[in-house]
Design a protein around this motif. Structure first.
Motif, PDB file in Angstrom:
ATOM      1  N   GLN B 137       0.830  -1.204   0.000  1.00  0.00           N
ATOM      2  CA  GLN B 137       0.000   0.000   0.000  1.00  0.00           C
ATOM      3  C   GLN B 137       0.865   1.255   0.000  1.00  0.00           C
ATOM      4  OE1 GLN B 137      -2.987  -1.152  -0.501  1.00  0.00           O
ATOM      5  NE2 GLN B 137      -2.055  -3.154   0.026  1.00  0.00           N
ATOM      6  N   GLY B 138       2.168   1.083   0.006  1.00  0.00           N
ATOM      7  CA  GLY B 138       3.058   2.228  -0.071  1.00  0.00           C
ATOM      8  C   GLY B 138       3.662   2.608   1.263  1.00  0.00           C
ATOM      9  N   LEU B 139       3.318   1.890   2.341  1.00  0.00           N
ATOM     10  CA  LEU B 139       3.929   2.167   3.642  1.00  0.00           C
ATOM     11  C   LEU B 139       5.272   1.459   3.714  1.00  0.00           C
ATOM     12  CD1 LEU B 139       0.717   1.611   5.735  1.00  0.00           C
ATOM     13  CD2 LEU B 139       1.810   3.798   5.285  1.00  0.00           C
ATOM     14  N   ARG B 140       6.183   2.041   4.486  1.00  0.00           N
ATOM     15  CA  ARG B 140       7.475   1.371   4.637  1.00  0.00           C
ATOM     16  C   ARG B 140       7.416   0.452   5.858  1.00  0.00           C
ATOM     17  NH1 ARG B 140      11.804   3.297   1.661  1.00  0.00           N
ATOM     18  NH2 ARG B 140      12.713   1.386   2.451  1.00  0.00           N
ATOM     19  N   PRO B 149      14.738 -14.580  10.106  1.00  0.00           N
ATOM     20  CA  PRO B 149      16.040 -15.070  10.587  1.00  0.00           C
ATOM     21  C   PRO B 149      17.022 -15.391   9.466  1.00  0.00           C
ATOM     22  CG  PRO B 149      14.359 -16.755  10.858  1.00  0.00           C
ATOM     23  CD  PRO B 149      13.661 -15.547  10.328  1.00  0.00           C
ATOM     24  N   VAL B 150      16.532 -15.508   8.258  1.00  0.00           N
ATOM     25  CA  VAL B 150      17.434 -15.705   7.118  1.00  0.00           C
ATOM     26  C   VAL B 150      17.462 -14.374   6.363  1.00  0.00           C
ATOM     27  CG1 VAL B 150      18.087 -17.350   5.325  1.00  0.00           C
ATOM     28  CG2 VAL B 150      16.433 -18.007   7.055  1.00  0.00           C
ATOM     29  N   LYS B 151      17.845 -13.353   7.103  1.00  0.00           N
ATOM     30  CA  LYS B 151      17.644 -11.978   6.649  1.00  0.00           C
ATOM     31  C   LYS B 151      18.331 -11.700   5.314  1.00  0.00           C
ATOM     32  CE  LYS B 151      16.866  -9.137   9.792  1.00  0.00           C
ATOM     33  NZ  LYS B 151      17.203  -8.659  11.100  1.00  0.00           N
ATOM     34  N   GLY B 152      17.571 -11.015   4.458  1.00  0.00           N
ATOM     35  CA  GLY B 152      18.139 -10.610   3.190  1.00  0.00           C
ATOM     36  C   GLY B 152      18.192 -11.722   2.165  1.00  0.00           C
ATOM     37  N   ARG B 153      17.883 -12.922   2.579  1.00  0.00           N
ATOM     38  CA  ARG B 153      17.895 -14.016   1.599  1.00  0.00           C
ATOM     39  C   ARG B 153      16.481 -14.573   1.391  1.00  0.00           C
ATOM     40  NH1 ARG B 153      21.144 -18.664   2.903  1.00  0.00           N
ATOM     41  NH2 ARG B 153      21.328 -18.045   5.079  1.00  0.00           N
ATOM     42  N   ALA B 154      15.821 -14.911   2.508  1.00  0.00           N
ATOM     43  CA  ALA B 154      14.477 -15.480   2.369  1.00  0.00           C
ATOM     44  C   ALA B 154      13.465 -14.400   1.998  1.00  0.00           C
ATOM     45  CB  ALA B 154      14.062 -16.175   3.658  1.00  0.00           C
ATOM     46  N   ILE B 155      13.622 -13.223   2.590  1.00  0.00           N
ATOM     47  CA  ILE B 155      12.755 -12.103   2.225  1.00  0.00           C
ATOM     48  C   ILE B 155      13.646 -10.940   1.830  1.00  0.00           C
ATOM     49  CG2 ILE B 155      10.961 -10.486   2.971  1.00  0.00           C
ATOM     50  CD1 ILE B 155      10.020 -12.485   4.991  1.00  0.00           C
ATOM     51  N   THR B 156      13.401 -10.374   0.673  1.00  0.00           N
ATOM     52  CA  THR B 156      14.092  -9.141   0.286  1.00  0.00           C
ATOM     53  C   THR B 156      13.024  -8.074   0.105  1.00  0.00           C
ATOM     54  OG1 THR B 156      13.960  -9.795  -2.022  1.00  0.00           O
ATOM     55  CG2 THR B 156      16.018 -10.283  -0.866  1.00  0.00           C
ATOM     56  N   VAL B 157      13.439  -6.818   0.208  1.00  0.00           N
ATOM     57  CA  VAL B 157      12.519  -5.716  -0.071  1.00  0.00           C
ATOM     58  C   VAL B 157      12.907  -5.158  -1.428  1.00  0.00           C
ATOM     59  CG1 VAL B 157      11.760  -3.440   0.621  1.00  0.00           C
ATOM     60  CG2 VAL B 157      12.071  -5.218   2.330  1.00  0.00           C
ATOM     61  N   ASP B 158      12.039  -5.325  -2.368  1.00  0.00           N
ATOM     62  CA  ASP B 158      12.344  -4.949  -3.739  1.00  0.00           C
ATOM     63  C   ASP B 158      11.471  -3.762  -4.152  1.00  0.00           C
ATOM     64  OD1 ASP B 158      13.907  -7.158  -3.592  1.00  0.00           O
ATOM     65  OD2 ASP B 158      12.908  -8.279  -5.189  1.00  0.00           O
ATOM     66  N   PRO B 159      11.992  -2.872  -4.956  1.00  0.00           N
ATOM     67  CA  PRO B 159      11.159  -1.775  -5.469  1.00  0.00           C
ATOM     68  C   PRO B 159      10.185  -2.288  -6.525  1.00  0.00           C
ATOM     69  CG  PRO B 159      13.356  -1.656  -6.390  1.00  0.00           C
ATOM     70  CD  PRO B 159      13.377  -2.822  -5.445  1.00  0.00           C
ATOM     71  N   ALA B 168       8.276   4.518  -6.437  1.00  0.00           N
ATOM     72  CA  ALA B 168       8.093   3.079  -6.341  1.00  0.00           C
ATOM     73  C   ALA B 168       7.578   2.737  -4.952  1.00  0.00           C
ATOM     74  CB  ALA B 168       9.408   2.344  -6.593  1.00  0.00           C
ATOM     75  N   VAL B 169       7.000   1.557  -4.818  1.00  0.00           N
ATOM     76  CA  VAL B 169       6.744   1.002  -3.485  1.00  0.00           C
ATOM     77  C   VAL B 169       7.821  -0.040  -3.227  1.00  0.00           C
ATOM     78  CG1 VAL B 169       4.279   1.441  -3.399  1.00  0.00           C
ATOM     79  CG2 VAL B 169       5.122  -0.652  -4.452  1.00  0.00           C
ATOM     80  N   PHE B 170       8.087  -0.257  -1.943  1.00  0.00           N
ATOM     81  CA  PHE B 170       9.099  -1.249  -1.592  1.00  0.00           C
ATOM     82  C   PHE B 170       8.386  -2.425  -0.959  1.00  0.00           C
ATOM     83  CE2 PHE B 170      11.314   2.664  -2.075  1.00  0.00           C
ATOM     84  CZ  PHE B 170      12.515   2.296  -2.673  1.00  0.00           C
ATOM     85  N   VAL B 171       8.410  -3.542  -1.644  1.00  0.00           N
ATOM     86  CA  VAL B 171       7.553  -4.650  -1.241  1.00  0.00           C
ATOM     87  C   VAL B 171       8.397  -5.865  -0.833  1.00  0.00           C
ATOM     88  CG1 VAL B 171       5.682  -3.890  -2.702  1.00  0.00           C
ATOM     89  CG2 VAL B 171       7.373  -5.500  -3.611  1.00  0.00           C
TER      90      VAL B 171
END
Lengths: 331, 270
Positions: B137-140, B149-159, B168-171
């Motif tokens: 929805q556009g919130l950060r 716990p698998v930070k940056g690998r299992a979930i990334t924040v992509d534009p 852009a939104v960061f999702v």
């Protein structure tokens, strides 16, 4: 039979004193203490964190447990079903199953049923109620049905790839519900109580339970047996009336073997407690090869001093013929 | 003798018929029960469905070994096979203990003791409901990204482009390659009902299959080494391969992918 024996047949007399009551109920009391103790060890470990040498005392349940954090104990019937399902469990489970099997072979197979199984509390209570209320069986069940159930459990394990009985076992459900507070265990126990109390006598433990059938088969090789003294027995039948598995007290077979040979005997000790002649007792190595029991009777002081004091009834020559493997008339 | 034999055979047949009757009921009950909820979330190291159900004796030792109130034995009418261990991430996620005590406690191997690193557990897969995700929805928000716990690998924040706006939104984007299915994201999600959920991968994950060849991307180039098993078969087994591609390439995930996709490279550096 009574006509053959000149001895007067005495019957078991219900005790009138507290001490007499305690003696008459000694095996029942011991079984209740063991059954409660098994539950308490599991529950104490689960709920109050009982420890032994820093490790949980007895974690798990009757399906699989770990004693003191290192000794695995696993239900061998569950492992057998897994193998039938085409799965080989880890060596921990295999070792644990062998350990439990060995322990119950010493204790006599179905000793599990009478001394450890939580369902025995339910079925004994149902039986007590049945005796108060009376009534006839609504359906006829054969005590051999359990072997069909045992076979089915293995066949269905192979067909479905699941440990068939473990998935529906009311025993496991009851034990799980008591320890983990979730499941259908009390519902299953209630159903079995009603079945045993009002539908058929000793329906579950004595006729249907495949786990009991497994221990019956294993129990044929059991070490602890109820020894039987043909010389002391007057065939009063009190033991048969007290026995939850009456067909194991086949006098012809028992007399020939010198002990209750059938694997279905649960070693509950009720027959021993009610025998007015003390013709029955627990014997650890009853199976060990011995001199011919009929020969032994002629020189009782040599092998069995206890029997020399008991008066022996004269037997007809035909009864003296050594029949080591008589046909089981009621089986 | 003949009469008693006939009697014996008749009784045996009756017994067999009775057993078959009970057996059919038992059989259908087992099939029903076993497939009641094939998508329950199991403890780390759980064997694939089928093996797990066969090996689990429902002893609850994993539940006792779990230092958190995460694991439970399935109660009646939970839609999960009775007495098997499972967890509900929104109630209590798996905290990914480094020593994996639950798997070590399993006596039968329904949970694999050979699981050496807990971040290699694959209990489930997080999926994002974009329509209810605050980030979309556009919130950060990015809470899921931060608790992972698998930070940056299992979930990334992509534009992600926001309509026709130049902003852009960061999702949050979940990568199945690294997601353990622990459910910490689902637990932490601040929406009323979690917008990121952990489910059995079989419910949401597709499979491209060997008969398609994916166009190479920068991400593929980075992951090529991490997933040798996802590489397609040898070139000789791919007759539909475009003739323009050099035959020396093992597949679309070859390192050369980086060069092919160079136009997208600046995106990663934003």
């Amino acid at each position: 039979m009574n006509a053959v024996s000149p001895r007067a047949v005495r019957h078991f007399e219900p005790p009138t004193t507290l001490s007499g009551w305690l003696v008459a109920r000694r095996f029942q009391l011991a079984r209740r203490i063991t059954q409660a103790g098994v539950l308490l060890l599991f529950a104490g470990t689960a709920a109050w964190g009982w420890k032994l040498a820093g490790a949980p005392l007895l974690a798990g349940n009757l399906s699989a447990a770990t004693l003191a954090g290192s000794v695995p104990l696993v239900d061998p019937f569950a492992v057998l079903q897994m193998l039938a399902a085409g799965r080989v469990p880890e060596s921990t489970a295999l070792g644990g199953a062998l350990l439990v099997l060995a322990a119950y072979l010493v204790a006599g197979g179905r000793a599990f049923c009478a001394w450890a199984c939580p369902m025995n509390l339910v079925t004994d209570a149902a039986h007590a109620m049945r005796q108060r209320v009376g009534g006839r069986d609504l359906v006829h069940l054969s005590p051999s049905m359990r072997y069909w159930a045992l076979g089915l459990a293995l066949v269905l394990s192979a067909l479905t790839g699941l440990a068939a009985f473990e998935w529906v076992s009311p025993i496991a459900m009851l034990h799980r519900e008591l320890l983990f507070g979730a499941g259908l265990g009390l519902t299953a126990a209630a159903a079995i109580f009603l079945l045993d109390a009002f539908v058929a006598k000793r329906a579950w433990c004595g006729h249907l339970c495949p786990l009991g059938a497994f221990w019956s088969v294993a129990g044929r090789a059991g070490l602890t047996k109820v020894a039987f003294s043909d010389a002391a027995c007057t065939r009063c039948g009190d033991c048969v009336r007290a026995c939850p598995e009456p067909r194991v007290l086949d006098f012809k077979n028992c007399a020939a073997r010198g002990f209750v040979a059938a694997g279905e005997c649960t070693n509950c000790g009720e027959c021993i407690a009610v025998c007015p002649e003390k013709a029955l007792r627990f014997d650890l190595l009853a199976r060990a090869p011995r001199p011919d029991p009929f020969r032994r009777k002629e020189k009782p002081h040599e092998t069995h001093p206890a029997r020399s004091s008991s008066p022996r009834s004269p037997r007809s020559p035909s009864r003296r013929s050594p029949r080591r493997f008589p046909t089981r008339s009621s089986a | 003798m003949a009469a008693s034999r006939r009697q014996f055979l008749a009784r045996s047949a009756q017994g067999a018929a009775g057993a078959a009757c009970a057996g059919l009921a038992w059989f259908s009950l087992l099939r029903q029960e076993a497939h009641a909820a094939p998508f329950a979330l199991r403890p780390p190291g759980a064997r694939p469905a089928g093996d797990f159900e066969a090996l689990c004796v429902k002893c609850g030792q994993c539940v006792r070994a779990c230092p958190y109130p995460t694991l439970k034995l399935a109660p009646a009418a939970a839609g999960i096979p009775l007495g098997t261990p499972y967890f509900v991430p929104r109630e209590e996620p798996c905290h990914l203990c480094e020593d994996i005590p639950c798997a070590k406690a399993c006596p039968t191997g329904a949970l694999d003791k050979a699981l050496d690193r807990v971040d290699r557990a694959r209990m489930g897969l997080a999926v994002v409901d974009a329509e209810n995700c605050l980030s979309w929805q556009g919130l950060r928000c990015e809470v899921c990204y931060r608790v992972c716990p698998v930070k940056g690998r299992a979930i990334t924040v992509d534009p992600h482009p926001r309509g026709i706006s130049k902003h852009a939104v960061f999702v949050p984007v979940v990568h199945a390659q690294d997601c353990t299915g622990c459910g910490l994201c689902e637990k932490a999600c601040p929406t009323q009902v979690a917008a990121i959920r952990v489910v059995d991968p079989r419910l949401v994950q597709g499979r491209i299959g060997e008969h398609f060849r994916r166009p190479a991307t920068t991400r593929d180039a980075g992951l090529a080494e991490a997933s040798p098993e996802s590489a397609p078969a040898a070139p000789t087994a791919a007759p539909m391969k475009p003739s323009a591609a050099p035959s020396s390439l093992p597949g679309p995930q070859a390192p050369t992918g980086k060069a092919v996709d160079y136009l997208n490279a600046p995106v990663e550096g934003l």
